[in-house]
Enzyme design. Structure first.
Site, PDB file in Angstrom:
ATOM      1  N   GLU A 141      10.707   2.001  10.141  1.00  0.00           N
ATOM      2  CA  GLU A 141      11.436   2.800  10.017  1.00  0.00           C
ATOM      3  C   GLU A 141      11.398   3.994  10.317  1.00  0.00           C
ATOM      4  O   GLU A 141       9.980   4.424   9.225  1.00  0.00           O
ATOM      5  CB  GLU A 141      11.748   2.103   8.276  1.00  0.00           C
ATOM      6  CG  GLU A 141      12.735   1.033   8.264  1.00  0.00           C
ATOM      7  CD  GLU A 141      13.887   0.822   8.611  1.00  0.00           C
ATOM      8  OE1 GLU A 141      14.329   2.205   9.359  1.00  0.00           O
ATOM      9  OE2 GLU A 141      14.604  -0.440   8.931  1.00  0.00           O
TER      10      GLU A 141
ATOM     11  N   LYS B 252       0.894  -0.966  -0.042  1.00  0.00           N
ATOM     12  CA  LYS B 252      -0.072  -0.169  -0.319  1.00  0.00           C
ATOM     13  C   LYS B 252       0.924   0.992   0.144  1.00  0.00           C
ATOM     14  O   LYS B 252       1.683   1.457   1.105  1.00  0.00           O
ATOM     15  CB  LYS B 252      -0.901   0.021   1.352  1.00  0.00           C
ATOM     16  CG  LYS B 252      -2.046   1.134   1.164  1.00  0.00           C
ATOM     17  CD  LYS B 252      -2.362   1.849   2.733  1.00  0.00           C
ATOM     18  CE  LYS B 252      -1.794   2.139   3.351  1.00  0.00           C
ATOM     19  NZ  LYS B 252      -1.549   4.076   2.842  1.00  0.00           N
TER      20      LYS B 252
ATOM     21  N   CYS C 220      14.291  11.446   5.384  1.00  0.00           N
ATOM     22  CA  CYS C 220      14.039  10.612   6.946  1.00  0.00           C
ATOM     23  C   CYS C 220      15.859  11.055   7.292  1.00  0.00           C
ATOM     24  O   CYS C 220      15.872  11.566   8.478  1.00  0.00           O
ATOM     25  CB  CYS C 220      13.651   9.157   6.774  1.00  0.00           C
ATOM     26  SG  CYS C 220      14.687   8.162   5.854  1.00  0.00           S
TER      27      CYS C 220
ATOM     28  N   GLU D  56      11.368  17.327  13.828  1.00  0.00           N
ATOM     29  CA  GLU D  56      11.609  17.116  12.432  1.00  0.00           C
ATOM     30  C   GLU D  56      11.175  18.304  11.462  1.00  0.00           C
ATOM     31  O   GLU D  56       9.791  17.826  11.167  1.00  0.00           O
ATOM     32  CB  GLU D  56      11.376  15.622  11.927  1.00  0.00           C
ATOM     33  CG  GLU D  56      11.332  15.265  10.737  1.00  0.00           C
ATOM     34  CD  GLU D  56      10.744  13.378  10.394  1.00  0.00           C
ATOM     35  OE1 GLU D  56      11.882  13.044   9.983  1.00  0.00           O
ATOM     36  OE2 GLU D  56      10.067  13.439  11.056  1.00  0.00           O
TER      37      GLU D  56
HETATM   38  P1  NAD Z   1       3.141   8.930   7.580  1.00  0.00           P
HETATM   39  O1  NAD Z   1       3.222   7.501   8.703  1.00  0.00           O
HETATM   40  O2  NAD Z   1       1.883   9.941   7.052  1.00  0.00           O
HETATM   41  O3  NAD Z   1       2.809   8.277   6.396  1.00  0.00           O
HETATM   42  C1  NAD Z   1       3.276   7.018   6.217  1.00  0.00           C
HETATM   43  C2  NAD Z   1       2.029   5.601   5.792  1.00  0.00           C
HETATM   44  O4  NAD Z   1       1.618   5.205   6.349  1.00  0.00           O
HETATM   45  C3  NAD Z   1       1.471   5.860   3.949  1.00  0.00           C
HETATM   46  O5  NAD Z   1       1.030   4.966   3.457  1.00  0.00           O
HETATM   47  C4  NAD Z   1      -0.159   6.029   4.934  1.00  0.00           C
HETATM   48  O6  NAD Z   1      -1.054   6.194   4.498  1.00  0.00           O
HETATM   49  C5  NAD Z   1       0.052   5.364   6.119  1.00  0.00           C
HETATM   50  N1  NAD Z   1      -0.776   4.724   7.444  1.00  0.00           N
HETATM   51  C6  NAD Z   1      -1.505   6.749   7.750  1.00  0.00           C
HETATM   52  N2  NAD Z   1      -1.732   6.155   9.028  1.00  0.00           N
HETATM   53  C7  NAD Z   1      -1.912   5.433   9.466  1.00  0.00           C
HETATM   54  C8  NAD Z   1      -1.742   4.135  10.439  1.00  0.00           C
HETATM   55  N3  NAD Z   1      -2.606   4.293  11.249  1.00  0.00           N
HETATM   56  N4  NAD Z   1      -1.889   2.803  10.075  1.00  0.00           N
HETATM   57  C9  NAD Z   1      -0.929   2.493   9.176  1.00  0.00           C
HETATM   58  N5  NAD Z   1      -0.574   3.072   8.044  1.00  0.00           N
HETATM   59  C10 NAD Z   1      -0.993   4.768   8.038  1.00  0.00           C
HETATM   60  O7  NAD Z   1       4.313   9.504   6.808  1.00  0.00           O
HETATM   61  P2  NAD Z   1       4.779  10.134   5.726  1.00  0.00           P
HETATM   62  O8  NAD Z   1       4.385  11.254   6.047  1.00  0.00           O
HETATM   63  O9  NAD Z   1       3.954  10.057   4.598  1.00  0.00           O
HETATM   64  O10 NAD Z   1       6.121  10.226   5.306  1.00  0.00           O
HETATM   65  C11 NAD Z   1       7.284  11.061   6.690  1.00  0.00           C
HETATM   66  C12 NAD Z   1       7.999  10.243   7.604  1.00  0.00           C
HETATM   67  O11 NAD Z   1       8.068   8.990   6.990  1.00  0.00           O
HETATM   68  C13 NAD Z   1       8.878  11.398   8.391  1.00  0.00           C
HETATM   69  O12 NAD Z   1       8.596  11.037   9.634  1.00  0.00           O
HETATM   70  C14 NAD Z   1      10.246  10.663   8.005  1.00  0.00           C
HETATM   71  O13 NAD Z   1      11.142  11.197   8.517  1.00  0.00           O
HETATM   72  C15 NAD Z   1       9.557   8.948   8.000  1.00  0.00           C
HETATM   73  N6  NAD Z   1      10.343   8.473   7.291  1.00  0.00           N
HETATM   74  C16 NAD Z   1      11.188   7.347   7.705  1.00  0.00           C
HETATM   75  C17 NAD Z   1      12.007   6.557   7.141  1.00  0.00           C
HETATM   76  C18 NAD Z   1      13.368   6.059   7.623  1.00  0.00           C
HETATM   77  O14 NAD Z   1      13.309   5.385   6.949  1.00  0.00           O
HETATM   78  N7  NAD Z   1      13.267   5.147   8.848  1.00  0.00           N
HETATM   79  C19 NAD Z   1      12.208   6.987   5.050  1.00  0.00           C
HETATM   80  C20 NAD Z   1      11.638   8.188   4.941  1.00  0.00           C
HETATM   81  C21 NAD Z   1      10.426   8.253   6.069  1.00  0.00           C
END
Ligand code: NAD
Length: 474
Positions: free
Chosen positions: A247, A174, A281, A378
Site C-alpha cells: 500500500e 515492525k 495517503c 505528493e
Molecule cells: P517509508 O516508505 O519511508 O517507510 C515505511 C516503513 O518502511 C517504515 O516502517 C520504515 O522503517 C520502513 N522501511 C524503510 N526503508 C525500508 C526498506 N528499504 N525496506 C523495507 N522497509 C523499509 O514511508 P513513510 O515516510 O513512513 O510513510 C509515508 C508514505 O507512506 C507516503 O508516501 C504515504 O502516501 C504512504 N502511505 C500509504 C498508505 C496506503 O495505504 N497506500 C497509507 C499510509 C501511508
C-alpha cells in the site's frame, strides 16, 4: 544510534517475552522537538529470533480451531478498547496528531480486530464437468512481516495484524522508527492473549525493513509506506518469492463540479486535505475546481486555513497537529520555498510557525501549473494546490495524469453525474460527495504505482492465504 539513557517505556516482545536491546533509538515529540523516550534498536539477531519464534508458533496457530482464534481476536479488540486513553496519549506524544484523532485511531484498530473475528474465511466447492468435486480452501501462508509507516502507525498496523492472524499466520511486526512506541505497547498488552511467538513486535532503525524484505524465513511482507520504499521491498522479496501486499503513495485528485455547494464541499475538502496535517495517503492532494465557482471556493478554503492554525495535539481544541518528523518538515518547507521562488500565488499565508515543534500552517496554492512540483509530487504535509478547470473532460484528463492511483473524489449536486465522472478516474477508491471514512468491509487498493494487492474486506483477508484445491474422484 544512542546508548540507552532514558528509560525505554516500551519494549520489544519476542516469543511471548520482553526483550531489552543494548542500543536504543530516541523517540521525538514533534510538538516540542524533544526526545521523550527511547525505543529498542533491534539488530539482525533480534529479527532472526522473532522470525524463528513466529516459525515455531505457526504449526500450532494454524491448527487452532477458528472459533478459538476468533475469541482471541475479540479479546485483542476488547483490550485495545479498554486502553484507549493511555494508548491515545502515547500516540499523540510520538505522532503529534490531535488527541481526539489518536483516540479514534485506537478505536479503529479495535474495530478491525472485531470485524475480522466476525468475518468467516470463505470455503468454496465446485463440481467439475467430469464429475470430480473440488474443495477450494484458503490456507495460511506462514510467517508474515508487517511494516507500517508513521502517519497512522496503529491503524495501518492493525489493518495487517487482524487479517493475518485471522487467516492463521504468525507475524513479525515492525513500526516506523519515528513512531514505534504505541505499537510496541500494544505488543506488550497482548502478551497474555496470544500464544507465544504468534505476534512478535520489534523496532529499530531503517536497516530492519530491508532485512525483513530479504529474510529467507519470512513468507509474506505486508508493507505500507512510500512508493520508493515499496519498490525496494519488492526487490528484496524476490529471493524467496515472498507474497506481497504493497500500500503505497498517493496524489489523490478531487474534482468539484460547477453545481456543487461551495460552502459545504469546501469544508469537507479542507478536512479531506488537511486532516492529520495532510499526512494521509488518501488526502485530497490536488483539488480541481470549476471556473464558475473557483473564486468563491478558494476564498472559503483560505478562510478555513486561517481559522485552523496547527497546535500541539494535546492542546484542547487542536484540529491540526505538527508535521510528524523533521525530515518531512524540511521537505514540505522546501516545497513551499520552491513555490514561493517560482512566483506561485498563495491563497493562505504559508510557512512555518514559531517554536521548536514541526508546525506548518495549512497552506493553499492558487492554480499552479500542472508541471509544478506541488502538483506532480505528493507533499505529504499541509500543502495543497487548488486548480482551475473549465471543462470536465479536461479535469478528468488532468486528474488521471499521475503515476499514482490510490483514491479520488468527485463532488456535485447530482450524484449520478459525479458517478459518471468517477467511473473515468484511475484510482482504487472513488468517493462521490464524500471522502475517507474507511471501513473494514470495503476493499482498499492502489492502482498504478500506488500499490499491489488489497487491504480490508474479504479481498484483503485472502491476501494472507494461499489457495489450496482438494479434488476428489467421485
Ligand atoms: P517509508 O516508505 O519511508 O517507510 C515505511 C516503513 O518502511 C517504515 O516502517 C520504515 O522503517 C520502513 N522501511 C524503510 N526503508 C525500508 C526498506 N528499504 N525496506 C523495507 N522497509 C523499509 O514511508 P513513510 O515516510 O513512513 O510513510 C509515508 C508514505 O507512506 C507516503 O508516501 C504515504 O502516501 C504512504 N502511505 C500509504 C498508505 C496506503 O495505504 N497506500 C497509507 C499510509 C501511508
Amino acid at each position: 544510534m544512542a546508548e540507552a539513557k532514558l528509560a525505554a517505556i516500551c519494549r520489544a516482545t519476542i516469543n511471548g517475552r520482553y526483550v531489552d536491546t543494548p542500543l536504543t533509538i530516541p523517540v521525538i515529540n514533534p510538538a516540542t522537538g524533544e526526545a521523550f523516550a527511547e525505543a529498542p534498536d533491534c539488530e539482525a539477531s533480534h529479527l532472526d529470533d522473532a522470525v524463528s519464534a513466529a516459525r515455531q508458533a505457526f504449526p500450532a496457530w494454524k491448527r487452532v480451531d477458528p472459533a478459538s482464534r476468533d475469541a482471541m481476536l475479540l479479546a485483542v479488540s476488547a483490550r485495545l478498547r479498554g486502553e484507549i486513553e493511555p494508548l491515545a496519549h502515547l500516540l499523540t506524544q510520538e505522532q503529534g496528531k490531535p488527541l481526539e484523532e489518536a483516540r479514534h485511531e485506537i478505536e479503529t484498530a479495535a474495530r478491525w480486530f472485531e470485524a475480522y473475528a466476525n468475518h468467516p474465511l470463505p470455503v468454496g466447492q465446485r463440481r467439475e464437468p467430469d464429475g470430480r468435486l473440488a474443495e477450494i480452501r484458503h490456507v495460511p501462508i506462514g510467517v508474515v512481516g508487517a511494516i507500517a509507516p508513521w502517519n497512522f502507525p496503529v491503524q495501518l498496523m492493525a489493518w495487517k495484524l487482524a487479517p493475518a492472524l485471522k487467516a492463521g499466520n504468525t507475524v513479525v511486526a515492525k513500526p516506523s522508527p519515528f513512531t514505534p512506541l504505541t505499537t510496541l505497547r500494544i505488543g506488550e498488552l497482548l502478551l497474555d492473549i496470544l500464544p507465544p511467538g504468534v505476534l512478535n513486535t520489534i523496532s529499530g532503525r531503517d536497516h530492519l525493513g530491508p532485512l525483513m524484505s530479504e529474510h529467507p524465513d519470512i513468507d509474506k511482507i505486508s508493507f505500507t509506506g512510500s512508493t520508493a520504499t515499496g519498490k525496494a521491498v519488492m526487490r528484496g522479496a524476490a529471493g524467496n518469492l515472498k507474497r506481497l501486499t504493497l500500500e503505497l503513495g498517493g496524489n489523490d485528485p478531487a474534482i468539484v463540479l460547477p453545481d456543487a455547494d461551495v460552502q459545504s464541499v469546501a469544508e469537507r475538502l479542507f478536512w479531506g486535505a488537511f486532516r492529520n496535517a495532510g499526512q494521509v495517503c488518501i488526502a485530497a492532494k490536488r483539488i480541481y475546481v470549476h471556473d464558475d465557482i473557483y473564486d468563491r471556493f478558494a476564498a472559503r478554503m483560505a478562510g478555513l486555513a486561517g481559522a485552523h492554525p496547527p497546535l500541539p495535539g494535546n492542546m484542547p481544541g487542536a484540529r491540526i497537529g505538527p508535521v510528524q518528523n523533521r525530515v518531512q518538515f524540511e521537505r514540505v518547507k522546501a516545497m513551499i520555498e520552491e513555490a514561493r521562488a517560482t512566483g506561485l500565488h498563495f491563497l493562505s499565508e504559508p510557512g512555518e510557525m514559531a517554536g521548536p515543534g514541526n508546525f506548518i500552517a495549512p497552506t493553499l496554492i492558487d492554480n499552479p501549473p500542472d508541471d509544478s512540483r506541488v502538483v506532480r509530487e505528493e507533499p505529504f504535509g499541509p500543502l495543497v494546490p487548488l486548480l482551475r478547470y473549465s471543462h470536465v473532460d479536461e479535469a478528468i484528463h488532468r486528474a488521471n495524469d499521475s503515476e499514482y492511483g490510490l483514491a479520488s473524489s468527485v463532488w456535485s449536486a447530482d450524484v449520478e453525474q459525479a458517478a459518471e465522472v468517477g467511473r473515468q478516474l484511475e484510482a482504487g477508491t472513488v468517493w462521490l460527495n464524500t471522502i475517507h471514512g474507511m471501513t473494514p468491509t470495503l476493499p482498499f487498493s492502489g492502482h498504478k504505482q500506488s500499490g499491489i494487492g488489497v487491504e480490508n474486506a474479504t479481498e484483503g483477508l485472502l491476501e494472507y492465504t494461499n489457495v489450496q484445491v482438494l479434488v476428489r474422484h467421485g
